[in-house]
Design a protein around this motif. Structure first.
Motif, PDB file in Angstrom:
ATOM      1  N   ASN A   2     -62.017  30.669  -0.212  1.00 26.94           N
ATOM      2  CA  ASN A   2     -61.857  32.096  -0.454  1.00 26.94           C
ATOM      3  C   ASN A   2     -61.575  32.316  -1.926  1.00 26.94           C
ATOM      4  OD1 ASN A   2     -61.706  32.242   2.481  1.00 26.94           O
ATOM      5  ND2 ASN A   2     -59.677  31.322   2.143  1.00 26.94           N
ATOM      6  N   MET A   3     -62.154  33.389  -2.448  1.00 26.95           N
ATOM      7  CA  MET A   3     -61.816  33.744  -3.823  1.00 26.95           C
ATOM      8  C   MET A   3     -60.483  34.473  -3.801  1.00 26.95           C
ATOM      9  SD  MET A   3     -64.230  32.542  -5.556  1.00 26.95           S
ATOM     10  CE  MET A   3     -63.834  33.227  -7.147  1.00 26.95           C
ATOM     11  N   ASN A   4     -59.577  34.053  -4.659  1.00 32.71           N
ATOM     12  CA  ASN A   4     -58.276  34.729  -4.678  1.00 32.71           C
ATOM     13  C   ASN A   4     -57.623  34.583  -6.041  1.00 32.71           C
ATOM     14  OD1 ASN A   4     -57.351  32.088  -4.680  1.00 32.71           O
ATOM     15  ND2 ASN A   4     -57.110  32.066  -2.453  1.00 32.71           N
ATOM     16  N   THR A   6     -56.181  32.417  -7.469  1.00 37.32           N
ATOM     17  CA  THR A   6     -56.334  31.126  -8.153  1.00 37.32           C
ATOM     18  C   THR A   6     -57.224  31.273  -9.384  1.00 37.32           C
ATOM     19  OG1 THR A   6     -56.286  30.205  -5.946  1.00 37.32           O
ATOM     20  CG2 THR A   6     -56.804  28.705  -7.721  1.00 37.32           C
ATOM     21  N   VAL A   7     -58.250  32.128  -9.249  1.00 41.60           N
ATOM     22  CA  VAL A   7     -59.146  32.381 -10.374  1.00 41.60           C
ATOM     23  C   VAL A   7     -58.359  32.820 -11.601  1.00 41.60           C
ATOM     24  CG1 VAL A   7     -60.678  34.208 -11.168  1.00 41.60           C
ATOM     25  CG2 VAL A   7     -61.342  32.828  -9.255  1.00 41.60           C
ATOM     26  N   LEU A   8     -57.442  33.728 -11.368  1.00 42.14           N
ATOM     27  CA  LEU A   8     -56.642  34.260 -12.474  1.00 42.14           C
ATOM     28  C   LEU A   8     -55.763  33.159 -13.066  1.00 42.14           C
ATOM     29  CD1 LEU A   8     -56.921  37.217 -13.168  1.00 42.14           C
ATOM     30  CD2 LEU A   8     -54.610  37.548 -12.303  1.00 42.14           C
ATOM     31  N   GLN A  10     -56.294  29.993 -13.008  1.00 44.84           N
ATOM     32  CA  GLN A  10     -57.146  29.049 -13.719  1.00 44.84           C
ATOM     33  C   GLN A  10     -57.532  29.610 -15.089  1.00 44.84           C
ATOM     34  OE1 GLN A  10     -57.644  26.274 -12.234  1.00 44.84           O
ATOM     35  NE2 GLN A  10     -59.420  25.267 -13.107  1.00 44.84           N
ATOM     36  N   LEU A  11     -57.817  30.911 -15.106  1.00 41.70           N
ATOM     37  CA  LEU A  11     -58.188  31.572 -16.365  1.00 41.70           C
ATOM     38  C   LEU A  11     -57.033  31.482 -17.367  1.00 41.70           C
ATOM     39  CD1 LEU A  11     -60.171  33.372 -17.898  1.00 41.70           C
ATOM     40  CD2 LEU A  11     -59.176  35.337 -16.742  1.00 41.70           C
TER      41      LEU A  11
ATOM     42  N   SER B  64     -55.365  23.325  -5.914  1.00 36.27           N
ATOM     43  CA  SER B  64     -56.315  23.467  -7.033  1.00 36.27           C
ATOM     44  C   SER B  64     -55.590  23.768  -8.326  1.00 36.27           C
ATOM     45  CB  SER B  64     -57.292  24.610  -6.761  1.00 36.27           C
ATOM     46  OG  SER B  64     -58.186  24.253  -5.761  1.00 36.27           O
ATOM     47  N   PRO B 161     -60.035  20.335  -8.301  1.00 35.78           N
ATOM     48  CA  PRO B 161     -60.047  21.773  -8.597  1.00 35.78           C
ATOM     49  C   PRO B 161     -61.454  22.311  -8.817  1.00 35.78           C
ATOM     50  CG  PRO B 161     -58.474  20.632 -10.000  1.00 35.78           C
ATOM     51  CD  PRO B 161     -59.304  19.592  -9.331  1.00 35.78           C
ATOM     52  N   ASP B 164     -63.490  23.707  -5.952  1.00 40.17           N
ATOM     53  CA  ASP B 164     -62.985  24.981  -5.445  1.00 40.17           C
ATOM     54  C   ASP B 164     -63.593  26.071  -6.336  1.00 40.17           C
ATOM     55  OD1 ASP B 164     -61.570  27.240  -4.873  1.00 40.17           O
ATOM     56  OD2 ASP B 164     -59.580  26.380  -5.235  1.00 40.17           O
ATOM     57  N   PRO B 165     -64.336  27.025  -5.767  1.00 39.70           N
ATOM     58  CA  PRO B 165     -64.995  28.020  -6.632  1.00 39.70           C
ATOM     59  C   PRO B 165     -64.004  28.762  -7.523  1.00 39.70           C
ATOM     60  CG  PRO B 165     -65.083  28.659  -4.319  1.00 39.70           C
ATOM     61  CD  PRO B 165     -64.636  27.240  -4.351  1.00 39.70           C
ATOM     62  N   ASN B 166     -62.762  28.887  -7.065  1.00 39.09           N
ATOM     63  CA  ASN B 166     -61.759  29.547  -7.911  1.00 39.09           C
ATOM     64  C   ASN B 166     -61.554  28.790  -9.214  1.00 39.09           C
ATOM     65  OD1 ASN B 166     -60.554  31.766  -6.191  1.00 39.09           O
ATOM     66  ND2 ASN B 166     -60.539  30.022  -4.804  1.00 39.09           N
ATOM     67  N   GLY B 167     -61.561  27.464  -9.072  1.00 39.65           N
ATOM     68  CA  GLY B 167     -61.342  26.639 -10.251  1.00 39.65           C
ATOM     69  C   GLY B 167     -62.464  26.792 -11.263  1.00 39.65           C
ATOM     70  N   PHE B 169     -64.804  29.210 -11.383  1.00 41.28           N
ATOM     71  CA  PHE B 169     -64.962  30.592 -11.850  1.00 41.28           C
ATOM     72  C   PHE B 169     -63.882  30.967 -12.859  1.00 41.28           C
ATOM     73  CE2 PHE B 169     -68.025  31.518  -8.474  1.00 41.28           C
ATOM     74  CZ  PHE B 169     -68.880  32.350  -9.162  1.00 41.28           C
ATOM     75  N   GLY B 170     -62.696  30.410 -12.699  1.00 41.33           N
ATOM     76  CA  GLY B 170     -61.634  30.692 -13.663  1.00 41.33           C
ATOM     77  C   GLY B 170     -62.056  30.307 -15.070  1.00 41.33           C
ATOM     78  N   PHE B 230     -69.402  23.963  -9.486  1.00 38.42           N
ATOM     79  CA  PHE B 230     -68.846  23.992  -8.128  1.00 38.42           C
ATOM     80  C   PHE B 230     -69.800  23.320  -7.154  1.00 38.42           C
ATOM     81  CE2 PHE B 230     -69.187  26.331  -4.080  1.00 38.42           C
ATOM     82  CZ  PHE B 230     -68.063  25.810  -3.468  1.00 38.42           C
ATOM     83  N   TYR B 234     -68.696  20.163  -5.072  1.00 42.38           N
ATOM     84  CA  TYR B 234     -68.474  20.419  -3.653  1.00 42.38           C
ATOM     85  C   TYR B 234     -69.392  19.536  -2.817  1.00 42.38           C
ATOM     86  CZ  TYR B 234     -67.694  23.148   0.587  1.00 42.38           C
ATOM     87  OH  TYR B 234     -67.350  23.545   1.843  1.00 42.38           O
TER      88      TYR B 234
END
Lengths: 156, 288
Positions: A2-4, A6-8, A10-11, B64, B161, B164-167, B169-170, B230, B234
């Protein structure tokens, strides 16, 4: 998956690491590398310069060696010349000296001969006078007969 | 077997999620099936994939984020240690390694980036080393750290990490923001807008079409960065998990070659990410 948030997170982490890298990692490492590069370039430069210097020194040494050999040969030649000259001079001198000595000796001999002759003459005249006196039984007046005696002596 | 295999795979592909469950949410205990209804919205650790999904955007993947920050900290610690003791004389082992990496990155930047910006080097170095370190977590056997974590009570644990797409994409969004920042800084707001409106067709009639193309192109950059990394990580992870389903005595036949193959994949993906970052930032600096 899930996108959540974590993106922030990581940024933010990315921004933080980039900032840290830019501030504390990149500049010292790069400057150290550049400094070393400059040092190495300098060293290589110095080495090539030294090699050139060495070459120069070697050629100069060879030239000097050649020159000194030449000089030595010249000196030896001069010395030889001088030596033969000295020998010649010495020969000449000794010849002259020998001639002089011979001349002196001949003069002495002549002198001696003359003196001996004179003595002999004197003695002969005396002897003649004594002989005549013996013969005549009386003494000869040497003074009266001097002229006769001298004549005799001259004849001898 | 099919059921447990599926369970095993989905379990290994679920992140340890800490997030907010809304009031009135019914939590199902996965062991005995009892249901409890939450009276207030609570921040908690998801006990099932469904719960993690239901948390929506207000959640954090602890694994992650933790591992990526740990790997980033490792990068920063190692390199700053080398940088602090950096000498122009004979370098030590650590300095040597760090300098080789820096020189490699610097060479890439010099070849690709033609502007003058002292930031590009550090950005590229961070991207390369950080992503390499995060990818390299894949070499750790898939059950090793998750096993320790489950012994410590974590219901899920996924350590890579970048799988994980969050990783991904961040980081990609970070690069995207840098692209926007430098585009505007170099060309000005007007210049950037003009570039978007008048390329590739330099006529005012084509402005909407140009805008559509260019904005799409702009948005594709972070998307392709993130999805490429990713997807690779993955997919590799899934294959490792599938291999782990084999009997233990047969696993080495497949997982050793696969791990050796990742000696290529892991640096390559980090390298591609770095090169594309430099290329995109270089384009942002180019004035048409």
């Amino acid at each position: 998956m899930n996108m959540n948030l974590t993106v922030l997170g990581q940024l933010i982490a990315f921004a933080g690491f980039v900032w840290f890298c830019m501030k504390y990692v990149w500049p010292p490492l790069v400057s150290a590398m550049q400094e070393r590069q400059a040092k190495i370039a300098e060293g290589l430069d110095a080495a090539s310069r030294a090699a050139r210097d060495l070459e120069l020194a070697q050629s100069r040494a060879a030239e000097q060696l050649r020159e000194s050999k030449h000089q030595a040969a010249e000196i030896i030649e001069q010395a030889n010349k001088r030596a033969s000259q000295i020998i010649d001079e010495a020969k000449e001198q000794s010849r002259l000296e020998g001639e002089r000595l011979v001349a002196a000796a001949q003069a002495d001999i002549e002198h001696e001969i003359n003196r001996a002759r004179e003595d002999l003459r004197k003695q002969v005249s005396e002897l003649a006078a004594v002989g005549a006196a013996k013969i005549l039984g009386q003494s000869v007046d040497t003074a009266a007969h001097q002229r006769l005696l001298d004549q005799l002596a001259d004849e001898l | 077997m099919a059921d447990s295999s599926q369970e095993y795979i989905t379990h290994h592909l679920q992140n340890l999620t800490y997030g907010k469950l809304p009031a009135g949410y019914v939590r199902v205990n996965k062991y005995d099936g009892t249901e409890t209804e939450l009276t207030t919205s609570t921040w908690t650790i998801a006990q099932s994939s469904q719960e993690a999904k239901d948390m929506g955007f207000m959640a954090v993947h602890l694994d992650s984020l933790g591992w990526s920050v740990f790997m980033g900290a490792l990068f920063v610690w190692l390199f700053s240690r080398a940088a602090k003791k950096a000498t122009a004389g004979v370098p030590g082992t650590l300095q040597n390694i760090c300098e080789s990496v820096v020189e490699f990155v610097q060479g890439m930047v010099k070849d690709t980036f033609h502007g003058r910006n002292p930031m590009i080097g550090p950005i590229a170095l961070t991207v390369f080393v950080w992503i390499f370190l995060m990818n390299s977590l894949k070499w750790i056997p898939v059950d090793f750290i998750p096993g320790i974590a489950s012994m410590l009570g974590a219901p899920y644990f996924k350590i890579v990490p970048t799988a994980d797409p969050n990783g991904t994409f961040g980081v990609a969004i970070g690069v995207f923001l840098l692209i926007l920042f430098y585009s505007i800084k170099v060309k000005g707001v007007g210049g950037f807008a003009k570039e978007l409106s008048f390329t590739p067709f330099n006529h005012w009639l084509f402005i909407p079409f140009n805008l559509f193309l260019e904005v799409l192109g702009l948005l594709t950059k972070p998307l392709s960065l993130a999805l490429r990394l990713f997807g690779n990580m993955y997919a590799g992870e899934v294959v490792f998990i599938l291999i782990a389903l084999l009997p233990f005595y047969a696993q080495w036949v497949l997982n050793i070659p696969w791990a050796i193959f990742h000696i290529l994949v892991i640096p390559l993906q980090a390298f591609i990410f770095m090169v594309l970052t430099i290329v995109y930032l270089s384009q942002a600096h180019e004035d048409h």
